[in-house]
Structure formats: C-alpha cells, structure tokens
Scaffold this active site. Structure first.
Site, mmCIF file in Angstrom:
data_model
loop_
_atom_site.group_PDB
_atom_site.id
_atom_site.type_symbol
_atom_site.label_atom_id
_atom_site.label_comp_id
_atom_site.label_asym_id
_atom_site.label_seq_id
_atom_site.Cartn_x
_atom_site.Cartn_y
_atom_site.Cartn_z
ATOM 1 N N GLN A 182 0.695 -1.575 -0.092
ATOM 2 C CA GLN A 182 -0.261 -0.010 -0.088
ATOM 3 C C GLN A 182 0.886 1.330 -0.345
ATOM 4 O O GLN A 182 0.746 2.240 -0.181
ATOM 5 C CB GLN A 182 -0.777 0.067 1.614
ATOM 6 C CG GLN A 182 -1.823 -0.619 1.389
ATOM 7 C CD GLN A 182 -3.278 -0.941 0.698
ATOM 8 O OE1 GLN A 182 -2.786 0.460 -0.277
ATOM 9 N NE2 GLN A 182 -3.574 -1.746 -0.553
ATOM 10 N N HIS A 204 -0.708 -4.064 -9.196
ATOM 11 C CA HIS A 204 -2.394 -4.027 -9.206
ATOM 12 C C HIS A 204 -2.424 -2.656 -8.374
ATOM 13 O O HIS A 204 -4.068 -2.347 -8.627
ATOM 14 C CB HIS A 204 -2.991 -5.081 -9.010
ATOM 15 C CG HIS A 204 -3.332 -5.748 -8.022
ATOM 16 N ND1 HIS A 204 -5.093 -4.938 -7.759
ATOM 17 C CD2 HIS A 204 -3.531 -6.716 -7.376
ATOM 18 C CE1 HIS A 204 -4.532 -5.655 -6.461
ATOM 19 N NE2 HIS A 204 -3.620 -6.791 -5.963
ATOM 20 N N THR A 240 8.974 -18.837 -16.559
ATOM 21 C CA THR A 240 9.092 -17.150 -17.510
ATOM 22 C C THR A 240 8.944 -16.424 -17.681
ATOM 23 O O THR A 240 7.735 -16.078 -17.311
ATOM 24 C CB THR A 240 8.474 -18.468 -19.191
ATOM 25 O OG1 THR A 240 8.966 -19.383 -19.269
ATOM 26 C CG2 THR A 240 8.530 -17.305 -20.546
ATOM 27 N N CYS A 327 -10.526 -9.323 0.777
ATOM 28 C CA CYS A 327 -10.503 -10.938 0.758
ATOM 29 C C CYS A 327 -11.374 -10.905 1.958
ATOM 30 O O CYS A 327 -12.018 -12.429 1.478
ATOM 31 C CB CYS A 327 -8.646 -11.263 1.213
ATOM 32 S SG CYS A 327 -8.266 -9.682 0.808
HETATM 33 C C1 LIG Z 1 -3.118 -6.155 -2.025
HETATM 34 C C2 LIG Z 1 -2.709 -6.150 -0.782
HETATM 35 C C3 LIG Z 1 -1.760 -7.522 -0.548
HETATM 36 C C4 LIG Z 1 -1.701 -8.684 -1.485
HETATM 37 O O1 LIG Z 1 -0.952 -8.449 -3.256
HETATM 38 P P1 LIG Z 1 -2.096 -9.623 -4.368
HETATM 39 O O2 LIG Z 1 -0.795 -8.671 -5.295
HETATM 40 O O3 LIG Z 1 -3.264 -8.478 -4.167
HETATM 41 O O4 LIG Z 1 -1.581 -10.355 -4.098
HETATM 42 C C5 LIG Z 1 -0.529 -7.258 0.361
HETATM 43 N N1 LIG Z 1 -0.334 -7.253 1.178
HETATM 44 C C6 LIG Z 1 -1.266 -5.710 1.184
HETATM 45 C C7 LIG Z 1 -1.035 -4.654 2.304
HETATM 46 C C8 LIG Z 1 -1.856 -5.583 0.478
HETATM 47 O O5 LIG Z 1 -2.613 -4.609 0.111
#
Ligand SMILES: *Cc1c(COP(=O)(O)O)cnc(C)c1O
Length: 410
Positions: A182, A204, A240, A327
């Site tokens: 974050q 993402h 890969t 989640c």
């Molecule tokens: C979104 C998030 C993750 C997980 O990342 P992904 O790429 O979705 O697996 C882990 N830690 C924090 C603090 C997040 O906000």
C-alpha cells in the site's frame, strides 16, 4: 444531484493507466520473445525485463540485482517470510515478530509457520493502529529470525514508523521485512536509509495489472527458493517471465513515484475534505491516525449502521467503497484490523473504507460526502439499533462506553 460513477476502492485494486497499457502493448503481439532465447527477439524481451528492474530499483533506492519479480504481493510476502523462516529455523531461530493488523498474506503465513513449530509474537497496535520501534526492540530475542511489519495498513491507511523499526532491527542484527504493497508510490521509500532487508510490492495497487509483484532482497541476505525450475530471476524465482506485466510494473512505479510530494498534497486535501464532511454525521468516528496516514485513505465507522447495507446503497449511487479488505468482505466476521483498534463488534461492522485516487476531483468529493450523509440517514431511519443507541437503550457495556467517547468528541 446527478448520479456519478466514482471508483473509491483503490486500496483493493486500481485501473491500469493509459500510460502503463501503452508501455505493455508491444510485448503481447510484437515483442513476444522469451527473455531466455538467444536471438534478437528474445534479447529485446530480456532488455525490457532488465529496464523494468532498474525502474523498480530506482523507486526503492536499491540496485537492480536486489529486485526479483514475482506473481503478486502475496507471493512476495510468502517468499520473504517462509524462506527466511526455513533457513533460520534450521539454526534454531524459530521466533517471528509481526503485528495484529497485517494483511492476510502475512498473518496466514505466520499461522502456517506456527503450526510448523515457530513462535509468533503479534505486537498489539494502539487505538490508532500504530506500533512503536520500542515495542519491536522489547520483543526481539536471541532466537528471533525475522521482524515483518507492514509499511502502511490497507484498511485504515496507518503508516508505521518503518525507519525507526528498521534501525532497531539492524542494531539488533535481526532481519526486517515489510509489506509495502500500500505504501509504494504513495510515500517516499528508501530501503537503504530505512534499513529494510526485504520489501514486498504489488503492481495492481499502483495502476499496473493484477498478477505481478516484486520482492526486494538486500544484497547479502540469503533467501532460499520457494519454487524450483529454470534459471530465471538468477535461478531464485523460476518460470518464464511475464514480460508485459513486468514492463507495466516498471512504468507504473516510475509514474507513481514521479511527484509524490505534489500528489500527496492534492490527494491529502481531498481526503481531509471528505473526512471532515463525513464526520459531520452524528455518531461517526475516523479510524486510524489522522496524520500518519496514506494520502488516499478514509476509514470511518457509523454507530447504528450495518456496513454491508451501507456499501450496497453507496453502489446504487455509483460509489465503489469497501468495508475493509476485499478478501474478507462477504464474510460476516468484522475486520481484524478494526477489532485490533479496540472497536466493539457492532461499531466495526458499521465501517466504510474509501481509497481515493489522484484522479478524484473536488466535485467528486462533494458528491461522496452528500451520498454518504443520505445513505447513513436512510439506514438509521430503518434501524431500531440507532434508536436504541441514541436513547441509551443499547445493551453491551463496551458499546456504551464507546458511544459516550464518540459523543464527547463531537
Ligand atoms: C493487496 C495487498 C496484498 C496482496 O497483494 P496481491 O498482489 O493482491 O497478492 C498484500 N498486502 C497488502 C497490504 C495489500 O494491500
């Protein structure tokens, strides 16, 4: 008010930006070579991967060989924590320090390790979601293998004192990993100055695509493989390379870090405007620390409101918001982060997280404030719980104490 569409859930995921998409596109149908191939098409792909590695390294203040591409933030967290535990556990170091507000990628990894015989210390956060470097120092023992503490919280936006924690860990000779998914692109990061040994990030959350992440591992820190295969990523993370995604991550992190101070100023002003506007609602409270907070994070609880209903009604007004982590939404368990702050279940249930992007406008902010006010009022009119709360009939002692605290603040 005319209906808008406002995506205010950027802590869950972000749109791929035009700039990132443009950088990625050639790597699907033109520059599709395998980076391991000898001919020019392959070498060009290899160069693109290495260019991206340089960009990620530049954003963190480390060298390119210290960056490994992974499939996501979750994989990076797993790799850093499990492989360190495996390596140091064999030497009798079976103690890990973390906090009780981590993302599940860290918490569930620690739970798994606990079943393998590791002892986990979950440092409790204060009422604003912070731990201190002193807490970390006091928890470190002879047999501590790793300290893993998130940089910024995904639900309440709290930014931890990472440099202080890094200093303590370095002085005591204990490895320090941080989940900075974050934080990257939102706060300035310098892994060397902050004494960070390992850092996880994800594409993402910063306008790259889903399914790409990276792990920084400081030179000299051995990290056994989680998976085995070919020689990619110097043999440490075989498979890969996802060349388009890696190119996109490099572009996204460069874009995100180009003007952090300017972006922080703009986004923080709008965030504060929304916070102040929404807190005018009776019986509301801001979760997390007001200053030590990600620029785009707003997390507010409303007494006498049910969170899921709040989100559904906001959706009908075109606003994408969240009750906490994506989640866990859908389950009825209240957020472990809000509970860790000491919120009673009923209050934690009535919470809303907005995570705004740099694209948000003043008009959007006004629209959000008005919509939240309307929706909360509507839900309270329908809810006997709110009547009970304001008339003092509501039962549990913890809630009553909380209600009086919130009332005395306003
Ligand atoms: C979104 C998030 C993750 C997980 O990342 P992904 O790429 O979705 O697996 C882990 N830690 C924090 C603090 C997040 O906000």
């Amino acid at each position: 008010m005319e209906k808008r569409f406002i995506y205010a859930d950027n802590a869950a995921t972000t749109a791929v930006s035009e700039r990132v998409l443009k950088a990625m596109l050639p790597y699907f149908t033109e520059q599709y070579g395998n980076p391991s191939s000898i001919y020019k098409l392959g070498r060009d792909a290899q160069r693109a991967v290495e260019d991206s590695r340089e960009k990620v390294a530049a954003a963190l203040g480390c060298t390119p060989p210290e960056i490994y591409f992974t499939s996501c933030g979750t994989e990076s967290d797993n790799w850093a924590i499990r492989s360190t535990a495996l390596r140091l556990g064999e030497k009798g170091k079976k103690h890990i320090i973390t906090t009780n507000v981590e993302h599940h990628a860290v918490l569930h990894t620690c739970e798994y390790l606990a079943k393998q015989g590791f002892e986990i210390t979950y440092l409790p956060v204060d009422s604003e979601g912070l731990v201190t470097a002193e807490q970390v120092a006091d928890a470190i023992r002879e047999d501590t293998a790793l300290v893993t503490i998130m940089y910024a919280n995904n639900e309440i936006g709290t930014v931890m004192p990472i440099a202080e924690i890094g200093k303590v860990c370095r002085e005591k000779g204990v490895l320090f990993h941080t989940d900075a998914v974050q934080a990257v692109g939102n706060v300035p990061i310098d892994v060397k100055a902050q004494n960070i040994d390992m850092l996880s990030l994800s594409g993402h959350k910063i306008h790259a695509q889903k399914g790409i992440g990276a792990l920084y591992v400081r030179k000299g820190v051995p990290l056994p493989n989680l998976t085995f295969g070919g020689g990619q990523e110097r043999g440490k993370r075989p498979g890969t390379e996802n060349v388009p995604a890696i190119v996109g991550l490099g572009e996204a992190i460069t874009a995100a870090c180009e003007d952090i101070p300017g972006k922080t100023e703009r986004v923080t002003r709008l965030r504060n405007k929304i916070i102040d506007g929404v807190l005018e609602i009776e019986g509301s409270r801001l979760n997390g620390n007001r200053e030590k907070r990600l620029p785009g994070n707003i997390n507010i609880s409303f007494l006498g409101v049910e969170g899921e209903s709040l989100l559904l009604l906001l959706d009908t007004k075109g606003i994408c918001a969240s009750s906490g982590s994506a989640c866990t939404s859908g389950s009825l368990d209240p957020s472990h982060v809000l509970l860790a702050l000491g919120l009673p279940h009923e209050v934690a249930h009535g919470s809303m997280r907005l995570s705004i992007s740099a694209e948000l406008t003043d008009d959007d902010a006004d629209y959000i404030i008005a919509a939240v006010k309307q929706v909360v009022e509507r839900l309270r009119n329908m809810s006997p719980m709110w009547e009970d709360i304001i008339s003092g009939k509501e039962h549990t002692e913890k809630l009553l104490k909380f209600v009086s605290e919130i009332k005395s603040k306003s």
